[in-house]
Design a protein around this motif. Structure first.
Motif, PDB file in Angstrom:
ATOM      1  N   ASP A   1       0.636  -1.047  -0.235  1.00  0.00           N
ATOM      2  CA  ASP A   1       0.110  -0.102  -0.077  1.00  0.00           C
ATOM      3  C   ASP A   1       0.751   1.509   0.089  1.00  0.00           C
ATOM      4  O   ASP A   1       1.545   1.191   0.705  1.00  0.00           O
ATOM      5  N   PRO A   2       0.756   2.638  -0.772  1.00  0.00           N
ATOM      6  CA  PRO A   2      -0.568   2.499  -1.398  1.00  0.00           C
ATOM      7  C   PRO A   2      -0.337   1.725  -2.861  1.00  0.00           C
ATOM      8  O   PRO A   2       0.651   2.319  -3.138  1.00  0.00           O
ATOM      9  N   VAL A   3      -1.231   0.679  -3.681  1.00  0.00           N
ATOM     10  CA  VAL A   3      -1.356   0.673  -4.894  1.00  0.00           C
ATOM     11  C   VAL A   3      -2.263   1.950  -5.899  1.00  0.00           C
ATOM     12  O   VAL A   3      -3.139   2.301  -5.348  1.00  0.00           O
ATOM     13  N   SER A   4      -1.043   2.028  -6.504  1.00  0.00           N
ATOM     14  CA  SER A   4      -1.789   2.895  -7.558  1.00  0.00           C
ATOM     15  C   SER A   4      -2.345   2.709  -8.903  1.00  0.00           C
ATOM     16  O   SER A   4      -2.510   0.999  -9.287  1.00  0.00           O
ATOM     17  N   THR A   5      -3.127   3.559  -9.334  1.00  0.00           N
ATOM     18  CA  THR A   5      -3.865   3.367 -10.178  1.00  0.00           C
ATOM     19  C   THR A   5      -3.307   2.584 -11.575  1.00  0.00           C
ATOM     20  O   THR A   5      -3.550   1.283 -12.380  1.00  0.00           O
ATOM     21  N   SER A   6      -1.876   3.511 -11.774  1.00  0.00           N
ATOM     22  CA  SER A   6      -1.406   3.239 -13.150  1.00  0.00           C
ATOM     23  C   SER A   6      -0.543   1.671 -12.762  1.00  0.00           C
ATOM     24  O   SER A   6      -0.617   0.815 -13.638  1.00  0.00           O
ATOM     25  N   HIS A   7      -0.385   1.357 -11.617  1.00  0.00           N
ATOM     26  CA  HIS A   7       0.429  -0.153 -11.540  1.00  0.00           C
ATOM     27  C   HIS A   7      -1.041  -0.987 -12.100  1.00  0.00           C
ATOM     28  O   HIS A   7      -0.388  -2.186 -12.857  1.00  0.00           O
ATOM     29  N   ILE A   8      -1.997  -0.965 -11.225  1.00  0.00           N
ATOM     30  CA  ILE A   8      -2.954  -2.044 -11.600  1.00  0.00           C
ATOM     31  C   ILE A   8      -3.564  -1.819 -12.747  1.00  0.00           C
ATOM     32  O   ILE A   8      -3.935  -3.088 -13.570  1.00  0.00           O
ATOM     33  N   THR A   9      -3.267  -0.624 -14.137  1.00  0.00           N
ATOM     34  CA  THR A   9      -3.387  -0.585 -14.769  1.00  0.00           C
ATOM     35  C   THR A   9      -2.485  -1.179 -15.859  1.00  0.00           C
ATOM     36  O   THR A   9      -3.142  -1.581 -16.963  1.00  0.00           O
ATOM     37  N   LEU A  10      -1.199  -1.518 -15.514  1.00  0.00           N
ATOM     38  CA  LEU A  10      -0.058  -2.060 -16.283  1.00  0.00           C
ATOM     39  C   LEU A  10      -0.580  -3.799 -15.906  1.00  0.00           C
ATOM     40  O   LEU A  10      -0.619  -4.385 -17.254  1.00  0.00           O
ATOM     41  N   ILE A  11      -1.175  -3.961 -14.755  1.00  0.00           N
ATOM     42  CA  ILE A  11      -1.035  -5.234 -14.360  1.00  0.00           C
ATOM     43  C   ILE A  11      -1.966  -5.756 -15.556  1.00  0.00           C
ATOM     44  O   ILE A  11      -2.074  -6.718 -16.240  1.00  0.00           O
ATOM     45  N   ALA A  12      -3.630  -4.990 -15.780  1.00  0.00           N
ATOM     46  CA  ALA A  12      -4.617  -5.158 -16.333  1.00  0.00           C
ATOM     47  C   ALA A  12      -3.948  -5.547 -17.217  1.00  0.00           C
ATOM     48  O   ALA A  12      -4.711  -6.390 -18.216  1.00  0.00           O
ATOM     49  N   GLU A  13      -4.013  -4.875 -18.488  1.00  0.00           N
ATOM     50  CA  GLU A  13      -3.248  -4.583 -19.985  1.00  0.00           C
ATOM     51  C   GLU A  13      -2.234  -5.914 -20.001  1.00  0.00           C
ATOM     52  O   GLU A  13      -1.625  -6.197 -20.556  1.00  0.00           O
ATOM     53  N   SER A  14      -1.391  -6.388 -18.716  1.00  0.00           N
ATOM     54  CA  SER A  14      -0.225  -6.883 -19.027  1.00  0.00           C
ATOM     55  C   SER A  14      -1.686  -8.955 -19.093  1.00  0.00           C
ATOM     56  O   SER A  14      -0.807  -9.746 -20.009  1.00  0.00           O
ATOM     57  N   ILE A  15      -2.026  -8.626 -18.104  1.00  0.00           N
ATOM     58  CA  ILE A  15      -3.006  -9.915 -18.275  1.00  0.00           C
ATOM     59  C   ILE A  15      -4.089 -10.340 -19.157  1.00  0.00           C
ATOM     60  O   ILE A  15      -4.315 -10.958 -19.598  1.00  0.00           O
ATOM     61  N   LEU A  16      -4.360  -9.228 -19.767  1.00  0.00           N
ATOM     62  CA  LEU A  16      -5.241  -9.389 -21.147  1.00  0.00           C
ATOM     63  C   LEU A  16      -4.365  -9.316 -22.315  1.00  0.00           C
ATOM     64  O   LEU A  16      -4.757 -10.179 -23.306  1.00  0.00           O
ATOM     65  N   ARG A  17      -2.860  -8.969 -22.409  1.00  0.00           N
ATOM     66  CA  ARG A  17      -2.108  -9.296 -23.713  1.00  0.00           C
ATOM     67  C   ARG A  17      -1.989 -11.252 -23.385  1.00  0.00           C
ATOM     68  O   ARG A  17      -1.946 -11.554 -24.435  1.00  0.00           O
TER      69      ARG A  17
END
Length: 99
Positions: A57-73
């Protein structure tokens, strides 16, 4: 023992960030032809949630977006194991932070 009220607040915060990241993914232009079954969406959601849970913590929205993009890809490339999706996403996040 952690404070249950504090833990609940952290979970709610992360859930809100997760919902924002999922919205961002739905509007991403990098994957216009991607289509996933409900089962794969469930796998990706679990991989995203478990990845976020490992972050300090704190978890940043940009980190979540990078993780989500990687998972999607990675899922779009055919990976279907939650653990593999998580490991790849966290590795990509670590590499992105070094740049």
């Amino acid at each position: 023992m952690p404070d249950p009220e504090l833990a609940g607040g952290i979970r709610r915060c992360r859930r809100g960030q997760l919902q924002n990241a999922m919205h961002d993914l739905r509007t991403m232009k990098n994957f216009p032809d991607a289509a996933f079954s409900p089962e794969v969406i469930d796998l990706m959601s679990r991989a995203l949630e478990s990845s976020i849970a490992t972050l300090p913590d704190p978890v940043s929205t940009s980190h979540i977006t990078l993780i989500a993009e990687s998972i999607l890809r990675t899922a779009n490339d055919g990976e279907r194991e939650v653990g593999a999706l998580q490991r790849i996403a966290l590795l990509e996040l670590a590499l992105a932070e070094r740049e």
